[in-house]
Design a protein around this motif. Structure first.
Motif, short mmCIF file in Angstrom:
data_model
loop_
_atom_site.label_atom_id
_atom_site.label_comp_id
_atom_site.label_asym_id
_atom_site.label_seq_id
_atom_site.Cartn_x
_atom_site.Cartn_y
_atom_site.Cartn_z
N VAL A 186 0.93 -1.04 -0.15
CA VAL A 186 -0.29 0.00 0.06
C VAL A 186 0.88 1.30 0.04
CG1 VAL A 186 -1.66 1.31 1.14
CG2 VAL A 186 -1.98 -1.23 1.17
N ILE A 187 0.43 2.36 -0.86
CA ILE A 187 1.10 3.59 -0.62
C ILE A 187 0.39 4.41 0.31
CG2 ILE A 187 2.04 5.57 -2.03
CD1 ILE A 187 2.09 3.82 -4.45
N THR A 188 0.98 4.82 1.33
CA THR A 188 0.43 5.58 2.39
C THR A 188 0.87 6.96 2.37
OG1 THR A 188 0.17 3.81 3.94
CG2 THR A 188 -0.04 6.08 5.04
N GLY A 189 -0.17 8.22 2.25
CA GLY A 189 0.47 9.58 2.02
C GLY A 189 0.24 10.08 3.54
N ILE A 190 1.40 10.66 3.97
CA ILE A 190 1.49 11.23 5.25
C ILE A 190 1.61 12.74 4.97
CG2 ILE A 190 2.81 11.80 7.59
CD1 ILE A 190 4.05 9.08 7.00
N VAL A 191 0.24 13.42 5.24
CA VAL A 191 0.27 14.88 4.58
C VAL A 191 -0.05 15.68 5.86
CG1 VAL A 191 -1.41 16.34 3.37
CG2 VAL A 191 -1.31 13.88 2.86
N GLY A 192 0.31 17.31 5.80
CA GLY A 192 0.49 18.23 6.75
C GLY A 192 1.14 19.24 6.32
N GLU A 193 0.98 20.49 7.15
CA GLU A 193 1.82 21.68 6.76
C GLU A 193 3.28 21.36 7.38
OE1 GLU A 193 -0.97 25.37 6.68
OE2 GLU A 193 -1.40 24.08 8.31
N SER A 194 4.07 22.41 7.14
CA SER A 194 5.56 22.36 7.62
C SER A 194 5.31 22.76 9.18
CB SER A 194 6.28 23.77 7.15
OG SER A 194 6.64 23.24 5.86
N GLY A 195 6.03 21.83 9.97
CA GLY A 195 5.94 21.88 11.38
C GLY A 195 4.75 20.76 11.99
N SER A 196 4.00 20.17 11.20
CA SER A 196 3.09 19.33 11.86
C SER A 196 3.67 18.06 12.13
CB SER A 196 2.12 18.92 10.43
OG SER A 196 2.78 18.12 9.40
N GLY A 197 4.92 17.64 11.99
CA GLY A 197 5.45 16.53 12.45
C GLY A 197 5.53 15.20 11.44
N LYS A 198 5.40 15.59 10.39
CA LYS A 198 5.31 14.55 9.36
C LYS A 198 6.73 13.91 8.92
CE LYS A 198 4.65 17.47 5.33
NZ LYS A 198 4.90 18.77 5.94
N SER A 199 7.60 14.87 8.77
CA SER A 199 8.98 14.46 8.54
C SER A 199 9.63 13.70 9.64
CB SER A 199 9.83 15.37 7.99
OG SER A 199 9.37 15.77 6.59
N THR A 200 9.36 14.50 10.96
CA THR A 200 9.99 13.55 12.33
C THR A 200 9.35 12.30 12.27
OG1 THR A 200 10.08 15.78 13.14
CG2 THR A 200 10.00 14.13 14.43
N LEU A 201 7.97 12.06 12.02
CA LEU A 201 7.42 10.80 12.15
C LEU A 201 8.05 9.68 11.09
CD1 LEU A 201 5.33 8.91 13.26
CD2 LEU A 201 3.87 9.80 11.48
N ALA A 202 8.53 10.00 9.92
CA ALA A 202 9.11 9.26 8.84
C ALA A 202 10.34 8.83 9.50
CB ALA A 202 9.04 10.33 7.68
N LEU A 203 11.10 9.91 9.74
CA LEU A 203 12.49 9.61 10.37
C LEU A 203 12.47 8.68 11.33
CD1 LEU A 203 14.29 13.28 10.08
CD2 LEU A 203 14.97 11.17 8.74
N ALA A 204 11.73 8.86 12.30
CA ALA A 204 11.21 7.94 13.37
C ALA A 204 11.28 6.35 13.01
CB ALA A 204 10.07 8.32 14.30
N VAL A 205 10.56 6.00 11.94
CA VAL A 205 10.59 4.77 11.27
C VAL A 205 12.17 4.07 11.11
CG1 VAL A 205 9.84 3.19 9.52
CG2 VAL A 205 8.42 5.15 10.40
N LEU A 206 13.05 4.87 10.88
CA LEU A 206 14.52 4.52 10.66
C LEU A 206 15.08 4.73 11.67
CD1 LEU A 206 13.52 5.40 7.61
CD2 LEU A 206 15.91 5.64 7.16
N GLY A 207 14.58 5.16 12.90
CA GLY A 207 15.68 5.61 13.93
C GLY A 207 16.56 6.55 13.73
N ALA A 208 16.30 7.50 12.99
CA ALA A 208 17.22 8.57 12.56
C ALA A 208 16.80 10.10 12.76
CB ALA A 208 17.26 8.24 11.08
N THR A 209 16.19 10.27 14.02
CA THR A 209 15.58 11.65 14.21
C THR A 209 16.91 12.44 14.32
OG1 THR A 209 15.66 10.75 16.66
CG2 THR A 209 13.49 11.06 15.59
N THR A 210 16.74 13.63 13.92
CA THR A 210 17.89 14.35 13.68
C THR A 210 18.23 15.36 15.02
OG1 THR A 210 16.64 16.04 12.51
CG2 THR A 210 17.95 14.50 11.20
N GLY A 211 19.36 16.03 14.99
CA GLY A 211 19.92 16.92 16.02
C GLY A 211 19.62 16.36 17.49
N SER A 212 18.79 17.45 18.25
CA SER A 212 18.45 16.83 19.68
C SER A 212 17.26 16.08 19.68
CB SER A 212 18.49 18.03 20.66
OG SER A 212 17.37 18.86 20.15
#
Length: 252
Positions: A33-59
């Motif tokens: 399945v192709i799942t779209g994760i949608v939201g404006e900048s700052g909604s947390g969507k990219s952070t959530l995606a990086l969490a799947v890889l265990g690759a959250t950035t910075g602090s």
């Protein structure tokens, strides 16, 4: 289910204290399945995606919850060495600013061989053939791309190179963060078409992070809407777009 997130919270340390960019999120990414994760900048969507890889950035760090990936286990419990091997072979990621992930001192072909070596690929000729085939399918000249340095490629070409690197090792889970941002409309359409084709050919589990509702409508099967670090609505793409329930989704 290929990927299951349960109660995931990602917190960033700031001068004002701890800030939860993603707050107690449950999310399923079904196989095929192709799942779209949608939201404006700052909604947390990219952070959530990086969490799947265990690759959250910075602090940023995952302070609660589990991220279970089929054949891998809970990503939050993996040791660094195991996590590095998982990225690329079991989980792959296409970054929005792909030029930031390319080495400016080595041509693309040599970087591809570096990728193969780091993941124990023995048949490197086959790896190059696979990469050249993907490049050609994305409308690129394979020889030119493999012999070029980062600065010799346009932003759109570098973005497609990032997609090639994510696909070439055969990872069953593909996460794309704004993959068409650097592309013109014609290139964007071509890339979306090849992504859909490869998704179906390989039976991938695909997550597409974007703010572009048009891309979501064209490419995804399911969509998830994020607002202020939480999922506020999700369901089949057609249903969410034609009959949105949450006021934020209606605003989007």
């Amino acid at each position: 289910m290929a990927v299951e997130l349960r109660g995931v919270t990602v917190t960033y340390r700031t001068d004002e204290g701890e800030f939860p960019a993603v707050n107690d999120v449950d999310l399923d990414l079904p196989t095929g399945v192709i799942t779209g994760i949608v939201g404006e900048s700052g909604s947390g969507k990219s952070t959530l995606a990086l969490a799947v890889l265990g690759a959250t950035t910075g602090s940023g760090r995952i302070t609660a919850g589990t991220v279970h990936v089929d054949r891998v286990g809970d990503v939050t419990r993996l040791k660094p060495g195991r996590l590095r091997r998982v990225r690329g072979t079991d989980l792959s990621f296409v970054f929005q600013a792909s030029q930031n992930s390319l080495n400016p001192l080595r041509p693309v072909g040599k970087q591809l061989l570096d990728l193969g070596r780091s993941h124990g690929v023995r048949d490197r000729r086959r790896l190059l053939r696979e990469a050249k085939e993907l490049a050609e399918r994305m409308g690129l000249d394979p020889h030119r791309v493999m012999t070029s340095y980062q600065h010799e490629l346009s932003g759109g070409m570098r973005q497609r190179v990032g997609i090639i690197f994510a696909l070439v090792l055969g990872s069953p889970v593909l996460i794309l963060d704004e993959p068409t941002t650097a592309l013109d409309m014609i290139s964007q359409s071509a890339v979306l078409s090849i992504l859909r084709t490869l998704h179906e050919e390989r039976g991938l589990t695909t997550a597409l992070v974007t703010h572009d509702i048009g891309i979501v409508a064209e490419l995804t099967d399911r969509m998830v809407v994020m607002y202020a670090g939480r999922i506020v609505e999700e369901g089949p793409t057609g249903d969410v777009l034609t009959d949105p329930k949450h006021p934020y989704t209606q605003g989007l």
